[in-house]
Design an enzyme around this catalytic site. Structure first.
Site, mmCIF file in Angstrom:
data_model
loop_
_atom_site.group_PDB
_atom_site.id
_atom_site.type_symbol
_atom_site.label_atom_id
_atom_site.label_comp_id
_atom_site.label_asym_id
_atom_site.label_seq_id
_atom_site.Cartn_x
_atom_site.Cartn_y
_atom_site.Cartn_z
ATOM 1 N N GLY A 34 -28.571 40.334 -1.934
ATOM 2 C CA GLY A 34 -28.080 41.434 -2.768
ATOM 3 C C GLY A 34 -26.820 41.073 -3.527
ATOM 4 O O GLY A 34 -26.489 39.909 -3.698
ATOM 5 N N HIS A 40 -29.270 35.455 -9.679
ATOM 6 C CA HIS A 40 -30.444 36.054 -9.027
ATOM 7 C C HIS A 40 -31.477 36.473 -10.070
ATOM 8 O O HIS A 40 -32.677 36.238 -9.901
ATOM 9 C CB HIS A 40 -30.036 37.300 -8.224
ATOM 10 C CG HIS A 40 -29.059 37.043 -7.118
ATOM 11 N ND1 HIS A 40 -27.777 37.528 -7.154
ATOM 12 C CD2 HIS A 40 -29.168 36.376 -5.955
ATOM 13 C CE1 HIS A 40 -27.136 37.168 -6.050
ATOM 14 N NE2 HIS A 40 -27.958 36.464 -5.305
ATOM 15 N N MET A 190 -22.099 31.126 -10.745
ATOM 16 C CA MET A 190 -22.092 32.540 -10.353
ATOM 17 C C MET A 190 -22.345 32.650 -8.854
ATOM 18 O O MET A 190 -23.193 31.942 -8.308
ATOM 19 C CB MET A 190 -23.160 33.297 -11.118
ATOM 20 C CG MET A 190 -22.842 33.359 -12.590
ATOM 21 S SD MET A 190 -24.079 34.305 -13.478
ATOM 22 C CE MET A 190 -23.478 34.076 -15.134
ATOM 23 N N ARG A 193 -19.580 35.535 -3.830
ATOM 24 C CA ARG A 193 -18.281 35.302 -3.187
ATOM 25 C C ARG A 193 -17.157 35.101 -4.208
ATOM 26 O O ARG A 193 -15.986 35.100 -3.829
ATOM 27 C CB ARG A 193 -18.358 34.130 -2.221
ATOM 28 C CG ARG A 193 -19.216 34.464 -0.989
ATOM 29 C CD ARG A 193 -19.121 33.417 0.101
ATOM 30 N NE ARG A 193 -19.678 33.901 1.364
ATOM 31 C CZ ARG A 193 -20.876 33.551 1.840
ATOM 32 N NH1 ARG A 193 -21.646 32.718 1.176
ATOM 33 N NH2 ARG A 193 -21.307 34.043 2.999
HETATM 34 P P1 AMP Z 1 -27.858 34.828 -2.041
HETATM 35 O O1 AMP Z 1 -28.041 36.255 -2.409
HETATM 36 O O2 AMP Z 1 -26.499 34.292 -2.313
HETATM 37 O O3 AMP Z 1 -28.367 34.526 -0.653
HETATM 38 O O4 AMP Z 1 -28.795 34.006 -3.017
HETATM 39 C C1 AMP Z 1 -30.151 34.326 -3.170
HETATM 40 C C2 AMP Z 1 -30.810 33.285 -4.026
HETATM 41 O O5 AMP Z 1 -30.158 33.219 -5.288
HETATM 42 C C3 AMP Z 1 -30.723 31.873 -3.408
HETATM 43 O O6 AMP Z 1 -31.951 31.188 -3.612
HETATM 44 C C4 AMP Z 1 -29.599 31.250 -4.188
HETATM 45 O O7 AMP Z 1 -29.697 29.845 -4.281
HETATM 46 C C5 AMP Z 1 -29.792 31.883 -5.543
HETATM 47 N N1 AMP Z 1 -28.554 31.845 -6.338
HETATM 48 C C6 AMP Z 1 -27.312 32.245 -5.965
HETATM 49 N N2 AMP Z 1 -26.423 32.017 -6.942
HETATM 50 C C7 AMP Z 1 -27.111 31.458 -7.971
HETATM 51 C C8 AMP Z 1 -26.751 30.975 -9.273
HETATM 52 N N3 AMP Z 1 -25.499 31.028 -9.712
HETATM 53 N N4 AMP Z 1 -27.730 30.459 -10.051
HETATM 54 C C9 AMP Z 1 -29.013 30.391 -9.605
HETATM 55 N N5 AMP Z 1 -29.411 30.825 -8.395
HETATM 56 C C10 AMP Z 1 -28.483 31.343 -7.576
#
Ligand code: AMP
Length: 286
Positions: A34, A40, A190, A193
């Site tokens: 989220g 995302h 992006m 955090r």
């Molecule tokens: P998270 O919500 O941080 O667990 O991320 C969910 C998915 O989004 C994971 O597959 C991450 O690798 C991907 N993700 C997070 N940040 C980015 C970004 N800046 N660019 C592309 N994918 C991302």
């Protein structure tokens, strides 16, 4: 405004997914925690080209956080997340399980994973158990949604490699698709955090990507003293006020140690560094 169904229960989610597959439609899952941003959303757009039906899951997974990490503080913004997905008409179903849906026997009694040695290197060295927790949640989500494909970001490159391994090793029969890292204009990847950064830290944060890009350029230019390049990058991060955790050049395919005669295209440089309250990670293909 478009509509999609939101499922809180695993059984309802699975039923919908099976209905789709019964009529010959394929399903792709985009797992997230989220606080959705353009990174995302880029994965959700990619997912649209991979299968007929796109499922996004939002679940802040407790088992991938260490006891001193930010599980409690992690941003939970479901209403905004839902609005972002609705405004772009990107999604066929949103899966928002609670802890008991994902871990029906409770966290203490949950079946655990022990991922291979790579899970204890790089980010795993300072986050013991993190990738075991990631494996636990991704495997459960795949078993609930039963997709043909899962889309993951290359931003979390070690996670991508380990999930691909999990899928192959357990014979899960799911296609693993990855999307490129989305960045702000100044290069900062992006990330949810990034919001932990103060204004001053946010200004310095792009140094992480710049340091990795310099390693990439040096290796492309013929440099092969990886240890030297890594320590120079760490020094640059410290000068900019970061507390570097690691900077490492690895083989891109499996994150093994790189041979000195490796072709640049076979390599990747990865880093994690603290900046104030934020632990930032990034990587750049060489
Ligand atoms: P998270 O919500 O941080 O667990 O991320 C969910 C998915 O989004 C994971 O597959 C991450 O690798 C991907 N993700 C997070 N940040 C980015 C970004 N800046 N660019 C592309 N994918 C991302």
């Amino acid at each position: 405004m478009s509509g999609f169904d939101t499922f809180e229960h695993s059984s309802d989610m699975r039923r919908r997914s099976r209905e789709w597959r019964t009529v010959g439609e394929t399903v792709v899952l985009v797992p997230t925690m989220g606080n959705l941003h353009e990174g995302h959303l880029s994965l959700v757009r990619l997912a649209r080209n991979v299968a007929d039906r796109v499922v996004v899951s939002i679940f802040v997974n407790p088992t991938q956080f260490g006891p001193d990490e930010d599980f409690g503080a992690y941003p939970r913004t479901l209403a905004e997340d839902r609005a972002k997905l609705e405004s772009e008409d990107l999604v066929d179903a949103l899966f928002v399980p609670d802890e008991a849906e994902v871990y029906p026997f409770g966290l203490e009694d949950a079946v655990r994973f022990e991922m291979p040695a790579l899970a204890r290197e790089l980010c795993g060295a300072s986050r013991p158990g993190h990738f075991d927790g990631v494996a636990a949640v991704v495997c459960r989500l795949l078993n609930i949604v039963e997709p043909e494909a899962v889309v993951l970001g290359r931003k979390d490159y070690q996670q991508l490699v380990l999930i691909a391994r999990l899928v192959a090793d357990l014979g899960l029969g799911v296609q693993v698709v990855s999307g490129p890292t989305q960045r702000h204009d100044d290069g900062l990847a992006m990330s949810s955090r990034n919001r932990y950064l103060t204004a001053d830290e946010r200004e310095r944060a792009p140094v992480l990507h710049a340091a990795l890009a310099d390693v990439r350029d040096a290796v492309r230019g013929g440099a092969r003293d990886f240890a030297r390049l890594e320590s120079d990058a760490r020094a640059r991060l410290r000068e900019a006020g970061f507390g570097p955790d690691y900077v490492e050049v690895r083989r891109a395919a499996d994150l093994g140690a790189p041979a000195e005669d490796a072709a640049p295209g076979e390599l990747i440089v990865l880093a994690a560094a603290w900046l104030g309250a934020a632990r930032l990670i990034d990587n750049v293909g060489i």
